[in-house]
Motif scaffolding. Structure first.
Motif, PDB file in Angstrom:
ATOM      1  N   GLU A  23       0.830  -1.202   0.000  1.00  0.00           N
ATOM      2  CA  GLU A  23       0.000   0.000   0.000  1.00  0.00           C
ATOM      3  C   GLU A  23       0.866   1.255   0.000  1.00  0.00           C
ATOM      4  O   GLU A  23       0.614   2.203  -0.762  1.00  0.00           O
ATOM      5  CB  GLU A  23      -0.931   0.004   1.213  1.00  0.00           C
ATOM      6  CG  GLU A  23      -2.113  -0.937   1.072  1.00  0.00           C
ATOM      7  CD  GLU A  23      -3.045  -0.880   2.272  1.00  0.00           C
ATOM      8  OE1 GLU A  23      -2.664  -0.247   3.283  1.00  0.00           O
ATOM      9  OE2 GLU A  23      -4.143  -1.468   2.186  1.00  0.00           O
ATOM     10  N   SER A  24       1.886   1.273   0.845  1.00  0.00           N
ATOM     11  CA  SER A  24       2.789   2.424   0.871  1.00  0.00           C
ATOM     12  C   SER A  24       3.543   2.546  -0.448  1.00  0.00           C
ATOM     13  O   SER A  24       3.724   3.660  -0.968  1.00  0.00           O
ATOM     14  CB  SER A  24       3.781   2.293   2.029  1.00  0.00           C
ATOM     15  OG  SER A  24       3.113   2.277   3.276  1.00  0.00           O
ATOM     16  N   GLY A  25       3.975   1.398  -0.976  1.00  0.00           N
ATOM     17  CA  GLY A  25       4.712   1.416  -2.235  1.00  0.00           C
ATOM     18  C   GLY A  25       3.868   1.881  -3.405  1.00  0.00           C
ATOM     19  O   GLY A  25       4.325   2.676  -4.241  1.00  0.00           O
ATOM     20  N   VAL A  26       2.637   1.405  -3.488  1.00  0.00           N
ATOM     21  CA  VAL A  26       1.800   1.776  -4.633  1.00  0.00           C
ATOM     22  C   VAL A  26       1.353   3.231  -4.519  1.00  0.00           C
ATOM     23  O   VAL A  26       1.184   3.915  -5.538  1.00  0.00           O
ATOM     24  CB  VAL A  26       0.602   0.818  -4.781  1.00  0.00           C
ATOM     25  CG1 VAL A  26      -0.513   1.123  -3.793  1.00  0.00           C
ATOM     26  CG2 VAL A  26       0.065   0.869  -6.211  1.00  0.00           C
ATOM     27  N   ASP A  27       1.187   3.747  -3.303  1.00  0.00           N
ATOM     28  CA  ASP A  27       0.876   5.171  -3.142  1.00  0.00           C
ATOM     29  C   ASP A  27       2.006   6.021  -3.725  1.00  0.00           C
ATOM     30  O   ASP A  27       1.755   7.022  -4.428  1.00  0.00           O
ATOM     31  CB  ASP A  27       0.671   5.520  -1.670  1.00  0.00           C
ATOM     32  CG  ASP A  27      -0.697   5.110  -1.160  1.00  0.00           C
ATOM     33  OD1 ASP A  27      -1.550   4.699  -1.972  1.00  0.00           O
ATOM     34  OD2 ASP A  27      -0.916   5.187   0.076  1.00  0.00           O
ATOM     35  N   ARG A  28       3.240   5.646  -3.442  1.00  0.00           N
ATOM     36  CA  ARG A  28       4.386   6.380  -3.991  1.00  0.00           C
ATOM     37  C   ARG A  28       4.457   6.230  -5.505  1.00  0.00           C
ATOM     38  O   ARG A  28       4.772   7.194  -6.222  1.00  0.00           O
ATOM     39  CB  ARG A  28       5.678   5.862  -3.348  1.00  0.00           C
ATOM     40  CG  ARG A  28       5.859   6.272  -1.899  1.00  0.00           C
ATOM     41  CD  ARG A  28       7.090   5.659  -1.274  1.00  0.00           C
ATOM     42  NE  ARG A  28       8.286   5.865  -2.076  1.00  0.00           N
ATOM     43  CZ  ARG A  28       9.473   5.319  -1.791  1.00  0.00           C
ATOM     44  NH1 ARG A  28       9.601   4.516  -0.727  1.00  0.00           N
ATOM     45  NH2 ARG A  28      10.515   5.563  -2.546  1.00  0.00           N
ATOM     46  N   PHE A  29       4.157   5.045  -5.994  1.00  0.00           N
ATOM     47  CA  PHE A  29       4.169   4.782  -7.434  1.00  0.00           C
ATOM     48  C   PHE A  29       3.118   5.642  -8.139  1.00  0.00           C
ATOM     49  O   PHE A  29       3.402   6.287  -9.156  1.00  0.00           O
ATOM     50  CB  PHE A  29       3.901   3.298  -7.675  1.00  0.00           C
ATOM     51  CG  PHE A  29       3.848   2.888  -9.110  1.00  0.00           C
ATOM     52  CD1 PHE A  29       4.883   3.155  -9.984  1.00  0.00           C
ATOM     53  CD2 PHE A  29       2.739   2.195  -9.597  1.00  0.00           C
ATOM     54  CE1 PHE A  29       4.835   2.758 -11.320  1.00  0.00           C
ATOM     55  CE2 PHE A  29       2.671   1.795 -10.919  1.00  0.00           C
ATOM     56  CZ  PHE A  29       3.723   2.075 -11.784  1.00  0.00           C
ATOM     57  N   GLU A  94       9.489  -1.484 -12.406  1.00  0.00           N
ATOM     58  CA  GLU A  94      10.602  -1.368 -11.471  1.00  0.00           C
ATOM     59  C   GLU A  94      10.474  -0.122 -10.596  1.00  0.00           C
ATOM     60  O   GLU A  94      10.983  -0.096  -9.475  1.00  0.00           O
ATOM     61  CB  GLU A  94      11.938  -1.352 -12.219  1.00  0.00           C
ATOM     62  CG  GLU A  94      12.422  -2.726 -12.637  1.00  0.00           C
ATOM     63  CD  GLU A  94      12.584  -3.676 -11.458  1.00  0.00           C
ATOM     64  OE1 GLU A  94      13.193  -3.257 -10.440  1.00  0.00           O
ATOM     65  OE2 GLU A  94      12.109  -4.820 -11.542  1.00  0.00           O
ATOM     66  N   VAL A  95       9.797   0.907 -11.092  1.00  0.00           N
ATOM     67  CA  VAL A  95       9.552   2.089 -10.265  1.00  0.00           C
ATOM     68  C   VAL A  95       8.712   1.703  -9.057  1.00  0.00           C
ATOM     69  O   VAL A  95       8.976   2.124  -7.920  1.00  0.00           O
ATOM     70  CB  VAL A  95       8.853   3.194 -11.081  1.00  0.00           C
ATOM     71  CG1 VAL A  95       8.550   4.408 -10.201  1.00  0.00           C
ATOM     72  CG2 VAL A  95       9.714   3.600 -12.278  1.00  0.00           C
ATOM     73  N   TYR A  96       7.694   0.875  -9.308  1.00  0.00           N
ATOM     74  CA  TYR A  96       6.887   0.375  -8.192  1.00  0.00           C
ATOM     75  C   TYR A  96       7.704  -0.540  -7.285  1.00  0.00           C
ATOM     76  O   TYR A  96       7.637  -0.422  -6.054  1.00  0.00           O
ATOM     77  CB  TYR A  96       5.663  -0.381  -8.705  1.00  0.00           C
ATOM     78  CG  TYR A  96       5.028  -1.231  -7.623  1.00  0.00           C
ATOM     79  CD1 TYR A  96       4.367  -0.640  -6.544  1.00  0.00           C
ATOM     80  CD2 TYR A  96       5.136  -2.627  -7.647  1.00  0.00           C
ATOM     81  CE1 TYR A  96       3.827  -1.410  -5.529  1.00  0.00           C
ATOM     82  CE2 TYR A  96       4.590  -3.398  -6.634  1.00  0.00           C
ATOM     83  CZ  TYR A  96       3.947  -2.786  -5.573  1.00  0.00           C
ATOM     84  OH  TYR A  96       3.425  -3.549  -4.574  1.00  0.00           O
ATOM     85  N   VAL A  97       8.475  -1.447  -7.872  1.00  0.00           N
ATOM     86  CA  VAL A  97       9.238  -2.404  -7.070  1.00  0.00           C
ATOM     87  C   VAL A  97      10.179  -1.679  -6.108  1.00  0.00           C
ATOM     88  O   VAL A  97      10.313  -2.060  -4.934  1.00  0.00           O
ATOM     89  CB  VAL A  97      10.024  -3.368  -7.976  1.00  0.00           C
ATOM     90  CG1 VAL A  97      11.002  -4.211  -7.157  1.00  0.00           C
ATOM     91  CG2 VAL A  97       9.079  -4.279  -8.739  1.00  0.00           C
TER      92      VAL A  97
END
Length: 239
Positions: A23-29, A94-97
């Motif tokens: 959730e934190s990662g996809v918010d940043r993505f 990879e930006v999301y990863v």
């Protein structure tokens, strides 16, 4: 029922907080893409994740292709035209990863539980569906790598949960018969039904309970032979 001598665990959603990290990662993505960071956008992302990961787990598509398919499914719904080439899709994913990896975290009680089980004389194991490189990286980053007597990853084993071969590999790695093993996981089919089909005991845990409870309470209640495995605020079900 044979006395439990070893305890195996699922990783994502059981010991590792995949949902919180993602959730934190996809918010940043989404922020990088100029998209709304809403619950609705998150739900679209996780629905695609579940659908495409299952296609990979069942052998329908490759691991990298399930990542591309997630972008192809999500981006148009959110108003973005996805890249047309595999290379550009891979670069974008990879930006999301990278954002997801920066947010990796175990659940706060996971390492303490594993350490306590080993101190009490139980062998501990891990059985997780995923790629070897990423799952081992998660374990190293969270410090969970040192807490197991055996680590089984589906890509290395050559079988995905709930395939019986995966659970037999876990039992063999733990050096006990399946009947002497308890398996703890958050998925009723992949984890619990798969374990039970091989003769293991299975304990279903729910990290999304509100308010959250302690996985240690559920595991310890099972190991003590308690008939009531549900503690207040935590859902546990075993056999």
């Amino acid at each position: 029922m044979s006395m439990v001598k070893a305890v195996g665990f699922d990783l994502d959603g059981t010991l590792f907080d995949h949902r919180g990290s993602a959730e934190s990662g996809v918010d940043r993505f989404f922020k990088e893409l100029g998209l709304d960071q809403s619950y609705q956008a998150r739900d679209i992302w996780f629905a695609a994740e579940e659908a495409q990961f299952e296609r990979w787990r069942s052998g329908e598509i490759s691991f990298q292709e399930q990542r591309r398919e997630r972008l192809r499914a999500v981006l148009p719904v959110l108003g973005i035209t996805p890249p047309t080439t595999a290379t550009r899709l891979d670069e974008l994913f990879e930006v999301y990863v990278e954002a997801y990896r920066d947010e990796w975290r175990a659940f706060p009680d996971s390492l303490e539980l594993l350490t306590a089980l080993r101190a009490a004389g139980y062998r501990t194991g891990l059985l997780t569906n995923g790629t070897e490189a990423q799952q081992l990286d998660k374990l190293r980053c969270t410090g969970l790598d040192r807490a197991f007597d055996f680590i089984g990853i589906s890509e290395a084993i050559g079988a995905q949960k709930p395939d019986a071969r995966a659970f037999h590999a876990l039992a063999q790695g733990l050096r006990f018969d399946p009947a002497e093993c308890l398996f703890v996981g958050d998925h009723p089919i992949h984890d619990v039904a798969g374990a039970r089909a091989t003769g293991m005991s299975g304990l279903l845990v729910d990290r999304s309970a509100d308010p959250p409870g302690s996985i240690a309470e559920a595991v310890n209640a099972y190991l003590r032979g308690g008939s009531r495995l549900a503690s207040e605020g935590f859902r546990g079900q075993g056999t």
